[in-house]
Scaffold this active site. Structure first.
Site, PDB file in Angstrom:
ATOM      1  N   GLY A 130     110.908  13.627  92.513  1.00  0.00           N
ATOM      2  CA  GLY A 130     111.785  12.477  92.422  1.00  0.00           C
ATOM      3  C   GLY A 130     113.017  12.724  91.591  1.00  0.00           C
ATOM      4  O   GLY A 130     113.880  11.860  91.488  1.00  0.00           O
ATOM      5  N   CYS A 131     113.136  13.898  90.950  1.00  0.00           N
ATOM      6  CA  CYS A 131     114.314  14.181  90.141  1.00  0.00           C
ATOM      7  C   CYS A 131     115.162  15.178  90.900  1.00  0.00           C
ATOM      8  O   CYS A 131     114.815  16.347  91.004  1.00  0.00           O
ATOM      9  CB  CYS A 131     113.905  14.742  88.788  1.00  0.00           C
ATOM     10  SG  CYS A 131     115.299  15.017  87.703  1.00  0.00           S
ATOM     11  N   GLY A 132     116.291  14.733  91.420  1.00  0.00           N
ATOM     12  CA  GLY A 132     117.105  15.610  92.243  1.00  0.00           C
ATOM     13  C   GLY A 132     118.173  16.353  91.494  1.00  0.00           C
ATOM     14  O   GLY A 132     118.840  17.203  92.066  1.00  0.00           O
TER      15      GLY A 132
ATOM     16  N   CYS B 120     117.580  17.561  88.088  1.00  0.00           N
ATOM     17  CA  CYS B 120     117.016  18.154  86.893  1.00  0.00           C
ATOM     18  C   CYS B 120     117.554  19.560  86.687  1.00  0.00           C
ATOM     19  O   CYS B 120     117.635  20.348  87.619  1.00  0.00           O
ATOM     20  CB  CYS B 120     115.490  18.210  86.993  1.00  0.00           C
ATOM     21  SG  CYS B 120     114.731  16.589  86.981  1.00  0.00           S
TER      22      CYS B 120
END
Length: 275
Positions: A115-117, A119
């Site tokens: 869900g972290c695009g 990071c």
């Protein structure tokens, strides 16, 4: 209505069965869950990213991630070798000389959860990097969109088995949905789709179509769609304001809340949708 083109579907869904118990009546259940595996993405032996993803379509993932993260074009990749290791999978990507030298010059390490695009991006400027202008063009009709949405609904095998995944598909006007990839992470699903399209028979037509996502639209999904060469991005949920601003600046057609063509909202470049 135009005949639907055969869809390039993902590998067999990566799932596992686990025991559970229903709260209401105490019934014993065997529940199918989506697998989530640590994937280390390395270039020429150096780790670039570690993230959680569905362990399927990893060669597609390697090509799509490399392009949408600005590391290498498909022609600059020499080989991809996924290797199972003790704690997950090492997705080993080998670059041709020019790309390898460029990678060494900008090498960084980033660690990110599902869900972290963005990071691992080192600066705010890098996170909001200017995008190239969209050079392709498309004119998506309401029939095109409804056909693609129906195909998306019927093609999500991992979602149907587990209820815990996102999907990214590619819509070509007049043909409908031509490819679909799933993953527990929406960014991973889009990277896998990008790789599938770049490696497939429709690689030269990416600029004539649009990405279709089951998720909300964040700015990094706009960035990835532009970098893969798509002319549009359509999603079932709404965009952020930053995503709209980025799409407007890059020339990307952007539509959200697209549960059907009648409900879809156009936020950027309506000409991509015949308006």
């Amino acid at each position: 209505m135009t005949k639907v083109h055969q869809i390039d579907l993902p590998d067999a869904p990566p799932t596992a069965t686990t025991p559970a118990q229903r709260l209401g009546d105490g019934a014993a259940l065997n529940v199918e869950l989506a697998q989530e595996t640590a994937i280390a993405i390395s270039y020429d032996g150096t780790t670039q990213a570690v993230l959680m993803a569905s362990p399927a379509d990893l060669v597609d993932f390697a090509y799509g991630f490399s392009l949408t993260e600005g590391i290498a074009d498909p022609a600059e990749i020499d080989a991809v070798t996924p290797e199972t290791v003790e704690h997950g999978i090492d997705l080993r990507i080998w670059l041709k000389r020019t790309a390898s030298e460029r990678f060494i010059g900008r090498r960084r390490r980033m660690v990110g959860p599902v869900g972290c695009g963005l990071c691992g991006v080192e600066t705010l400027a890098a996170a909001m990097r200017p995008l190239p202008q969209v050079t392709g063009d498309c004119a998506i009709t309401t029939d095109d969109l409804d056909m693609a949405l129906a195909a998306m609904e019927g093609g999500q095998r991992l979602r149907d088995a587990t209820g815990a995944s996102h999907a990214a598909g590619f819509l070509l006007p007049g043909r409908g949905l031509v490819a679909l990839r799933e993953d527990v992470g929406r960014h991973n699903a889009l990277d896998k789709l990008a790789g599938a399209m770049l490696r497939g028979e429709d690689a030269g037509r990416i600029g004539q179509g649009a990405v279709v996502m089951t998720s909300r639209i964040s700015v990094d999904l706009v960035q990835k769609s532009v970098l893969m060469g798509a002319a549009g991005l359509i999603a079932l949920s709404a965009p952020t304001q930053a995503a709209v601003t980025a799409a407007q600046a890059a020339g990307l057609g952007l539509a959200g809340r697209a549960r059907s063509s009648a409900r879809a909202e156009i936020y950027a470049h309506p000409q991509r949708f015949g308006l």
